[in-house]
Write an enzyme that holds these catalytic residues in place. Sequence first.
Site, PDB file in Angstrom:
ATOM      1  N   THR A  21       0.738  -1.100  -0.105  1.00  0.00           N
ATOM      2  CA  THR A  21       0.122  -0.082   0.194  1.00  0.00           C
ATOM      3  C   THR A  21       0.779   1.165   0.030  1.00  0.00           C
ATOM      4  O   THR A  21       1.872   1.109   0.383  1.00  0.00           O
ATOM      5  CB  THR A  21      -1.016  -0.030   1.123  1.00  0.00           C
ATOM      6  OG1 THR A  21      -0.316  -0.021   2.443  1.00  0.00           O
ATOM      7  CG2 THR A  21      -1.702  -1.328   1.149  1.00  0.00           C
ATOM      8  N   ASP A  22       0.306   2.355  -0.434  1.00  0.00           N
ATOM      9  CA  ASP A  22       0.882   3.594  -0.442  1.00  0.00           C
ATOM     10  C   ASP A  22       0.424   4.341   1.052  1.00  0.00           C
ATOM     11  O   ASP A  22      -0.137   3.731   1.856  1.00  0.00           O
ATOM     12  CB  ASP A  22       0.671   4.276  -1.706  1.00  0.00           C
ATOM     13  CG  ASP A  22      -1.192   4.872  -1.978  1.00  0.00           C
ATOM     14  OD1 ASP A  22      -1.498   4.512  -0.877  1.00  0.00           O
ATOM     15  OD2 ASP A  22      -1.462   5.206  -2.730  1.00  0.00           O
ATOM     16  N   ALA A  23       0.880   5.718   1.124  1.00  0.00           N
ATOM     17  CA  ALA A  23       0.585   6.387   2.181  1.00  0.00           C
ATOM     18  C   ALA A  23      -0.874   6.734   2.294  1.00  0.00           C
ATOM     19  O   ALA A  23      -1.168   6.985   3.635  1.00  0.00           O
ATOM     20  CB  ALA A  23       1.321   7.894   1.896  1.00  0.00           C
ATOM     21  N   LEU A  26      -4.004   2.859   0.050  1.00  0.00           N
ATOM     22  CA  LEU A  26      -4.535   1.912  -0.950  1.00  0.00           C
ATOM     23  C   LEU A  26      -3.187   1.211  -1.652  1.00  0.00           C
ATOM     24  O   LEU A  26      -2.074   1.653  -1.627  1.00  0.00           O
ATOM     25  CB  LEU A  26      -5.185   3.030  -2.027  1.00  0.00           C
ATOM     26  CG  LEU A  26      -6.164   3.981  -1.575  1.00  0.00           C
ATOM     27  CD1 LEU A  26      -6.538   4.883  -2.529  1.00  0.00           C
ATOM     28  CD2 LEU A  26      -7.460   2.894  -1.264  1.00  0.00           C
TER      29      LEU A  26
END
Length: 147
Positions: A21-23, A26
């Site tokens: 996931t990203d920050a 997601l």
Amino acid sequence: MKSSLKLSPFSTPVRIYYEDTDAGGLVYYANYLKFLERCRSEWLRALGHEQAELLREPGIAFVVRSIEVDFLKPARLDDQLLVDLEVEKISRAQIFFRQTIRRAEESLAGGPGELLSATVHLVCVNAAQMKPTSIPAFLRSQLEALQ
């Protein structure tokens, strides 16, 4: 004559981990490409061909020539996904796939759950020279039987 081995369409599960996931929480967009690649690798393995073996003998690899991706919905931490592929066409040195990624829970409940849709165009190359070459006859006949 058609093979009794039917591996198109093919599906493999993927669980989303924190590292995917990203920050924003997601799945980072580039990781979807990894999931598509894993599915193609597992499909080839299910056919009885390890990529490392194909690199050694007959000395080939499959490389992505082009990919078109439509990101439809996001995946999140702990989602259980299904990554699907279907062979659309096989030519002398190329394979064309249609791939999707969907949420397993929604698919089981009868909903579409589709998160991503992609078309992938692979080319068979001589691994030493990285130049296009024909798909070896033993593999091509096996692949064509799956269409």
